[in-house]
Design an enzyme around this catalytic site. Structure first.
Site, PDB file in Angstrom:
ATOM      1  N   HIS A   1      65.772  49.375  53.375  1.00 35.62           N
ATOM      2  CA  HIS A   1      64.547  49.861  52.905  1.00 35.62           C
ATOM      3  C   HIS A   1      63.692  49.972  54.086  1.00 35.62           C
ATOM      4  CE1 HIS A   1      60.584  50.207  50.951  1.00 35.62           C
ATOM      5  NE2 HIS A   1      61.279  51.100  49.719  1.00 35.62           N
TER       6      HIS A   1
ATOM      7  N   SER B   1      56.445  58.130  46.839  1.00 38.81           N
ATOM      8  CA  SER B   1      55.258  58.599  46.167  1.00 38.81           C
ATOM      9  C   SER B   1      55.589  59.530  44.821  1.00 38.81           C
ATOM     10  CB  SER B   1      54.052  59.278  46.761  1.00 38.81           C
ATOM     11  OG  SER B   1      53.603  58.269  47.760  1.00 38.81           O
TER      12      SER B   1
ATOM     13  N   GLU C   1      60.599  48.975  54.502  1.00 32.95           N
ATOM     14  CA  GLU C   1      59.805  47.858  54.572  1.00 32.95           C
ATOM     15  C   GLU C   1      60.839  46.726  55.218  1.00 32.95           C
ATOM     16  OE1 GLU C   1      58.422  47.599  50.662  1.00 32.95           O
ATOM     17  OE2 GLU C   1      57.316  49.353  51.073  1.00 32.95           O
TER      18      GLU C   1
ATOM     19  N   ASN D   1      62.069  50.338  42.196  1.00 36.53           N
ATOM     20  CA  ASN D   1      62.036  49.069  43.021  1.00 36.53           C
ATOM     21  C   ASN D   1      60.557  48.536  43.082  1.00 36.53           C
ATOM     22  OD1 ASN D   1      61.953  47.587  45.329  1.00 36.53           O
ATOM     23  ND2 ASN D   1      61.396  49.179  46.658  1.00 36.53           N
ATOM     24  N   TRP D   2      60.976  47.337  42.301  1.00 30.95           N
ATOM     25  CA  TRP D   2      59.417  46.712  42.124  1.00 30.95           C
ATOM     26  C   TRP D   2      58.664  45.866  43.268  1.00 30.95           C
ATOM     27  CZ3 TRP D   2      60.501  43.948  36.698  1.00 30.95           C
ATOM     28  CH2 TRP D   2      61.054  44.948  35.650  1.00 30.95           C
ATOM     29  N   LYS D   3      59.520  45.994  44.454  1.00 32.73           N
ATOM     30  CA  LYS D   3      58.966  45.042  45.780  1.00 32.73           C
ATOM     31  C   LYS D   3      58.617  43.759  45.240  1.00 32.73           C
ATOM     32  CE  LYS D   3      57.557  49.622  47.346  1.00 32.73           C
ATOM     33  NZ  LYS D   3      57.068  50.150  48.510  1.00 32.73           N
TER      34      LYS D   3
ATOM     35  N   GLU E   1      64.046  58.560  52.254  1.00 33.38           N
ATOM     36  CA  GLU E   1      62.668  58.105  52.042  1.00 33.38           C
ATOM     37  C   GLU E   1      61.995  58.111  53.344  1.00 33.38           C
ATOM     38  OE1 GLU E   1      62.335  55.223  48.502  1.00 33.38           O
ATOM     39  OE2 GLU E   1      62.799  53.851  50.135  1.00 33.38           O
TER      40      GLU E   1
ATOM     41  N   GLY F   1      54.518  54.705  49.319  1.00 39.03           N
ATOM     42  CA  GLY F   1      53.119  53.956  49.061  1.00 39.03           C
ATOM     43  C   GLY F   1      51.944  54.490  49.465  1.00 39.03           C
TER      44      GLY F   1
ATOM     45  N   GLY G   1      58.897  53.290  43.842  1.00 38.62           N
ATOM     46  CA  GLY G   1      58.123  52.268  43.906  1.00 38.62           C
ATOM     47  C   GLY G   1      56.736  51.956  42.933  1.00 38.62           C
ATOM     48  N   GLY G   2      55.580  52.357  43.470  1.00 38.60           N
ATOM     49  CA  GLY G   2      54.475  52.008  42.805  1.00 38.60           C
ATOM     50  C   GLY G   2      54.548  52.514  41.217  1.00 38.60           C
TER      51      GLY G   2
HETATM   52  C1  PEP Z   1      59.889  52.781  47.692  1.00 33.98           C
HETATM   53  O1  PEP Z   1      59.549  51.594  47.740  1.00 33.98           O
HETATM   54  O2  PEP Z   1      60.915  52.855  47.990  1.00 33.98           O
HETATM   55  C2  PEP Z   1      58.877  53.756  47.371  1.00 33.98           C
HETATM   56  C3  PEP Z   1      59.436  55.128  47.451  1.00 33.98           C
HETATM   57  O3  PEP Z   1      57.594  53.682  46.964  1.00 33.98           O
HETATM   58  P1  PEP Z   1      56.473  54.408  46.466  1.00 33.98           P
HETATM   59  O4  PEP Z   1      57.093  55.065  45.173  1.00 33.98           O
HETATM   60  O5  PEP Z   1      55.542  53.604  46.175  1.00 33.98           O
HETATM   61  O6  PEP Z   1      55.976  55.518  47.556  1.00 33.98           O
END
Ligand code: PEP
Length: 257
Positions: A100, A218, A102, A10-12, A172, A178, A239-240
């Site tokens: 999600h 993460s 966010e 997930n590149w956000k 999650e 993040g 994500g990251g």
């Molecule tokens: C996400 O955006 O769903 C996520 C898990 O981000 P990260 O891996 O950066 O914690």
């Protein structure tokens, strides 16, 4: 029952369409036929990059799937700024992230809205990745299972048994997204197992055993193998670490780490 692991990046709100093409090209350079056979690999760029990546996947016959980060639940209408499920389906989008954290916390999406999106995505032949997870305060208060259970059941309202196997659940924990904090493999697996129990109550054990439950929060090359070694974790929503080709490729190749 063997479930094909699903690694989704997930590149956000990162990468314009040119950067997106470059990232996918770098990613596939690191992957081979064995990786694609073992693991389903999906990239989830911003809307503006979907068409460019779809063209790249088609043109180069890449074995990766395309996902979207969100959608509206109506098929069309006066909803300025929104993107509909049929628009995504036409771009060969296979997965749509629904709920999600966010979206829930920054944009105020409640369980009912998330459920409308889940049903709309299924109705247009795509697969929802339904995100569930508790905040730090909820976990501290001993409320994690109740919150996750409620988000799961409300998110799946009106979904029938035949559609259920198309759904992916991403557990999650909000405090791990993040932040660099990862749930321990045992805690992550326990909650994924709890989710599967909720799926079994809703759809029966056979169907629940077919539904993939991802962990997200993460995930990186250094922790993915241990997470994936657990019984109820069927992949990761990343994500990251999905913004770097080397890292995401290493995550997709966790079986070699
Ligand atoms: C996400 O955006 O769903 C996520 C898990 O981000 P990260 O891996 O950066 O914690």
């Amino acid at each position: 029952m063997a479930r094909t692991p699903l690694m989704a990046g997930n590149w956000k709100m990162h990468k314009d369409h040119l950067e997106a093409i470059q990232l996918v090209q770098q990613l596939v350079y690191h992957l081979d036929a064995d990786d694609y056979q073992r693991t389903e690999i999906v990239v989830i760029p911003p809307f503006t990059a979907l068409r460019s990546i779809q063209t790249l996947i088609d043109g180069d016959r890449l074995d990766i799937g395309l996902g979207a980060q969100n959608c509206h639940y109506e098929a069309a209408g006066a909803y300025t700024g929104e993107i509909s499920p049929p628009m995504l389906a036409k771009l060969a989008v296979r997965y749509v992230v629904c709920g999600h954290s966010e979206r829930r916390h920054v944009f105020g999406e409640d369980n009912e809205t998330v459920n409308r999106k889940v049903r709309a995505v299924l109705a247009h032949g795509m697969r929802p990745i339904l995100c569930v997870g508790e905040t730090d305060e909820q976990r501290e208060a001993g409320d994690a299972e109740r919150i996750v259970g409620d988000q799961l059941q409300a998110g799946l309202e009106g979904v029938d048994d035949a559609q259920a196997t198309e759904v992916v659940i991403a557990y999650e924990p909000v405090w791990a997204i993040g932040t660099g904090k990862t749930a321990t493999p045992t805690d992550a697996n326990d909650m994924c197992a709890f989710v599967r129990g909720g799926l079994a109550e809703r759809f029966g054990e056979d169907v629940a055993q077919q539904i993939r439950v991802q962990y997200g929060g993460s995930v990186k090359p250094g922790n993915v193998a241990e997470l994936m070694g657990r019984s109820d974790i069927d992949g990761a929503l990343v994500g990251g670490a999905s913004l770097t080709a080397d890292d995401f490729a290493a995550i997709c190749r966790y079986h070699r780490l």
